[in-house]
Design a protein around this motif. Structure first.
Motif, PDB file in Angstrom:
ATOM      1  N   PRO A 158       2.282  -3.583  -5.641  1.00 42.60           N
ATOM      2  CA  PRO A 158       2.989  -4.531  -6.311  1.00 42.60           C
ATOM      3  C   PRO A 158       4.626  -4.565  -5.599  1.00 42.60           C
ATOM      4  O   PRO A 158       5.339  -5.754  -5.667  1.00 42.60           O
ATOM      5  N   ALA A 159       5.024  -3.593  -5.243  1.00 41.59           N
ATOM      6  CA  ALA A 159       6.586  -3.279  -4.840  1.00 41.59           C
ATOM      7  C   ALA A 159       6.742  -3.834  -3.099  1.00 41.59           C
ATOM      8  O   ALA A 159       7.933  -4.014  -2.976  1.00 41.59           O
ATOM      9  N   ASN A 160       5.668  -3.903  -2.750  1.00 39.71           N
ATOM     10  CA  ASN A 160       5.701  -4.409  -1.190  1.00 39.71           C
ATOM     11  C   ASN A 160       5.885  -6.105  -1.266  1.00 39.71           C
ATOM     12  O   ASN A 160       5.085  -6.646  -1.209  1.00 39.71           O
ATOM     13  N   LYS A 161       7.164  -6.481  -1.246  1.00 41.12           N
ATOM     14  CA  LYS A 161       7.440  -7.716  -1.017  1.00 41.12           C
ATOM     15  C   LYS A 161       8.263  -7.904   0.167  1.00 41.12           C
ATOM     16  O   LYS A 161       9.554  -8.916   0.327  1.00 41.12           O
ATOM     17  N   SER A 162       8.042  -7.133   1.316  1.00 41.86           N
ATOM     18  CA  SER A 162       8.758  -7.389   2.421  1.00 41.86           C
ATOM     19  C   SER A 162       8.523  -8.514   3.380  1.00 41.86           C
ATOM     20  O   SER A 162       9.342  -9.065   3.981  1.00 41.86           O
ATOM     21  N   PHE A 163       7.359  -9.002   3.156  1.00 38.50           N
ATOM     22  CA  PHE A 163       6.883 -10.325   3.851  1.00 38.50           C
ATOM     23  C   PHE A 163       7.116 -10.122   5.320  1.00 38.50           C
ATOM     24  O   PHE A 163       7.455 -10.919   6.012  1.00 38.50           O
ATOM     25  N   GLU A 164       6.877  -8.677   5.665  1.00 44.95           N
ATOM     26  CA  GLU A 164       6.811  -8.706   6.843  1.00 44.95           C
ATOM     27  C   GLU A 164       5.527  -8.941   7.760  1.00 44.95           C
ATOM     28  O   GLU A 164       5.389  -8.998   9.131  1.00 44.95           O
ATOM     29  N   SER A 165       4.322  -8.982   6.919  1.00 46.06           N
ATOM     30  CA  SER A 165       3.208  -9.190   7.705  1.00 46.06           C
ATOM     31  C   SER A 165       2.313 -10.286   6.966  1.00 46.06           C
ATOM     32  O   SER A 165       2.292 -10.287   5.458  1.00 46.06           O
ATOM     33  N   ILE A 166       2.101 -11.358   7.655  1.00 46.71           N
ATOM     34  CA  ILE A 166       1.523 -12.642   7.148  1.00 46.71           C
ATOM     35  C   ILE A 166       0.009 -12.159   6.459  1.00 46.71           C
ATOM     36  O   ILE A 166      -0.372 -12.677   5.587  1.00 46.71           O
ATOM     37  N   ASN A 167      -0.596 -11.121   7.033  1.00 44.23           N
ATOM     38  CA  ASN A 167      -1.914 -10.721   6.476  1.00 44.23           C
ATOM     39  C   ASN A 167      -1.478  -9.767   5.112  1.00 44.23           C
ATOM     40  O   ASN A 167      -2.125 -10.015   4.214  1.00 44.23           O
ATOM     41  N   LEU A 168      -0.565  -8.568   5.100  1.00 50.21           N
ATOM     42  CA  LEU A 168      -0.455  -7.803   4.069  1.00 50.21           C
ATOM     43  C   LEU A 168       0.071  -8.416   3.027  1.00 50.21           C
ATOM     44  O   LEU A 168      -0.411  -8.143   1.799  1.00 50.21           O
ATOM     45  N   ASN A 169       1.010  -9.335   3.275  1.00 49.32           N
ATOM     46  CA  ASN A 169       1.642  -9.806   2.146  1.00 49.32           C
ATOM     47  C   ASN A 169       1.054 -11.321   1.738  1.00 49.32           C
ATOM     48  O   ASN A 169       1.662 -12.178   1.053  1.00 49.32           O
ATOM     49  N   HIS A 170      -0.356 -11.298   1.887  1.00 46.06           N
ATOM     50  CA  HIS A 170      -1.041 -12.409   1.429  1.00 46.06           C
ATOM     51  C   HIS A 170      -0.879 -12.746   0.147  1.00 46.06           C
ATOM     52  O   HIS A 170      -0.604 -11.649  -0.648  1.00 46.06           O
ATOM     53  N   ARG A 171      -1.057 -14.174  -0.185  1.00 46.75           N
ATOM     54  CA  ARG A 171      -0.671 -14.472  -1.654  1.00 46.75           C
ATOM     55  C   ARG A 171      -1.634 -13.697  -2.670  1.00 46.75           C
ATOM     56  O   ARG A 171      -1.181 -13.309  -3.697  1.00 46.75           O
ATOM     57  N   ASP A 172      -2.864 -13.785  -2.206  1.00 42.80           N
ATOM     58  CA  ASP A 172      -4.063 -13.008  -3.320  1.00 42.80           C
ATOM     59  C   ASP A 172      -3.561 -11.671  -3.434  1.00 42.80           C
ATOM     60  O   ASP A 172      -3.700 -10.862  -4.456  1.00 42.80           O
ATOM     61  N   HIS A 173      -3.143 -10.742  -2.318  1.00 45.63           N
ATOM     62  CA  HIS A 173      -2.754  -9.447  -2.529  1.00 45.63           C
ATOM     63  C   HIS A 173      -1.585  -9.178  -3.373  1.00 45.63           C
ATOM     64  O   HIS A 173      -1.666  -8.269  -4.277  1.00 45.63           O
ATOM     65  N   ARG A 174      -0.573 -10.284  -3.223  1.00 48.07           N
ATOM     66  CA  ARG A 174       0.538 -10.002  -4.286  1.00 48.07           C
ATOM     67  C   ARG A 174       0.108 -10.349  -5.495  1.00 48.07           C
ATOM     68  O   ARG A 174       0.747  -9.636  -6.415  1.00 48.07           O
ATOM     69  N   VAL A 175      -0.735 -11.362  -6.039  1.00 39.80           N
ATOM     70  CA  VAL A 175      -1.172 -11.604  -7.213  1.00 39.80           C
ATOM     71  C   VAL A 175      -2.191 -10.364  -7.618  1.00 39.80           C
ATOM     72  O   VAL A 175      -1.502 -10.233  -8.938  1.00 39.80           O
ATOM     73  N   ILE A 176      -2.720 -10.159  -7.157  1.00 38.79           N
ATOM     74  CA  ILE A 176      -3.700  -8.837  -7.781  1.00 38.79           C
ATOM     75  C   ILE A 176      -2.872  -7.733  -7.898  1.00 38.79           C
ATOM     76  O   ILE A 176      -3.103  -7.011  -8.982  1.00 38.79           O
ATOM     77  N   ALA A 177      -2.156  -7.401  -7.145  1.00 42.11           N
ATOM     78  CA  ALA A 177      -1.106  -6.160  -7.328  1.00 42.11           C
ATOM     79  C   ALA A 177      -0.343  -6.041  -8.499  1.00 42.11           C
ATOM     80  O   ALA A 177      -0.399  -5.236  -9.343  1.00 42.11           O
ATOM     81  N   GLU A 178       0.101  -7.415  -8.874  1.00 45.23           N
ATOM     82  CA  GLU A 178       0.846  -7.400 -10.183  1.00 45.23           C
ATOM     83  C   GLU A 178       0.119  -7.571 -11.351  1.00 45.23           C
ATOM     84  O   GLU A 178       0.292  -6.978 -12.609  1.00 45.23           O
ATOM     85  N   ALA A 179      -1.185  -8.143 -11.145  1.00 45.41           N
ATOM     86  CA  ALA A 179      -2.331  -8.408 -12.107  1.00 45.41           C
ATOM     87  C   ALA A 179      -2.661  -7.004 -12.619  1.00 45.41           C
ATOM     88  O   ALA A 179      -2.661  -6.806 -13.925  1.00 45.41           O
ATOM     89  N   VAL A 180      -2.933  -6.043 -11.717  1.00 40.55           N
ATOM     90  CA  VAL A 180      -3.449  -4.993 -12.116  1.00 40.55           C
ATOM     91  C   VAL A 180      -2.410  -4.019 -12.628  1.00 40.55           C
ATOM     92  O   VAL A 180      -2.676  -3.147 -13.780  1.00 40.55           O
ATOM     93  N   PHE A 181      -1.192  -4.045 -12.169  1.00 41.03           N
ATOM     94  CA  PHE A 181      -0.042  -3.425 -12.659  1.00 41.03           C
ATOM     95  C   PHE A 181       0.075  -3.655 -14.414  1.00 41.03           C
ATOM     96  O   PHE A 181       0.308  -2.938 -15.299  1.00 41.03           O
TER      97      PHE A 181
END
Ligand SMILES: [Zn+2]
Length: 228
Positions: free
Chosen positions: A112-135
């Motif tokens: 959830p700490a990766n908010k670099s937005f350096e990768s269009i794939n890695l920083n995918h919206r669903d990835h960001r949402v699940i990361a915070e939801a799990v935390f």
């Protein structure tokens, strides 16, 4: 460290791509592994010619195949729409109930700490949402008043997809297994050879210490001062 793992992802194939080698290594060490997959991954571009229902079916089947190859105890499909993972209490509650059921010692999930937005794939919206939801779900699962069921305290996060990793896990002896696990997601790549080359190239670059490794940000969850 206890022996029960819950690996959570936004899409079918996230776990295999980001930590399939480590899963294989830990499975061999006797860990009991469970998966929770938030969306159906039906927008995966290699299967665009099929109807939505057919695409969901393909992606579930592929995820189950990969899980079976590894020997995963149970796969929970949360069945959200790909690219539409909602950041809400329903998602958090679903994750809390899985945590309370599985009672994992360790959780693998997007960082959830990766908010670099350096990768269009890695920083995918669903990835960001699940990361915070799990935390947030890990916090809530510790609390006896938050929802029904006996509370449960997870001991450690292994966050995958970090921009600031603090741990490299050698998967040199598990690279073939990782490729095999990714291969189960046949709808996601054209040629096996190209996928294998790409994966190996990536995993050889993380650290010079190991031939192939996966990277993580490992966080110990400290016991609170007062019991929640
Ligand atoms: Zn994904």
């Amino acid at each position: 460290m206890g022996k029960v793992i819950l690996a959570v992802s936004a899409h079918p194939d996230d776990i295999e791509f980001h930590c399939g080698g480590t899963m294989s290594k830990l499975k061999d060490k006797g860990y009991e592994i469970h998966y929770a997959i938030a969306t159906n991954g039906e927008n995966g571009f290699k299967i665009e010619h099929k109807s939505r229902a057919a695409r969901v079916k393909v992606r579930h089947k592929e995820q189950l195949k990969a899980a079976k190859l590894l020997g995963v105890r149970e796969v929970f499909f949360l069945n959200y729409r790909d690219c539409h993972l909602p950041k809400n209490d329903e998602l958090r509650l679903k994750l809390v109930s899985i945590i309370k059921k599985v009672r994992p010692d360790v959780i693998f999930s997007f960082d959830p700490a990766n908010k670099s937005f350096e990768s269009i794939n890695l920083n995918h919206r669903d990835h960001r949402v699940i990361a915070e939801a799990v935390f947030d779900a890990v916090f809530a699962a510790r609390n006896r008043y938050f929802s029904a069921g006996e509370s449960h305290a997870v001991s450690r996060f292994w966050f995958y997809g970090p921009d600031k990793p603090n741990h490299y896990e050698s998967i040199t002896d598990h690279i073939s297994k990782k490729i095999e696990l990714i291969e189960a997601h046949r709808s996601q790549f054209d040629k096996k050879e190209t996928m294998e080359k790409w994966v190996k190239e990536h995993l050889s670059k993380y650290t010079r210490k190991y031939k192939f490794s996966e990277k993580f940000r490992v966080v110990d969850i400290k016991k609170p001062f007062v019991n929640t």
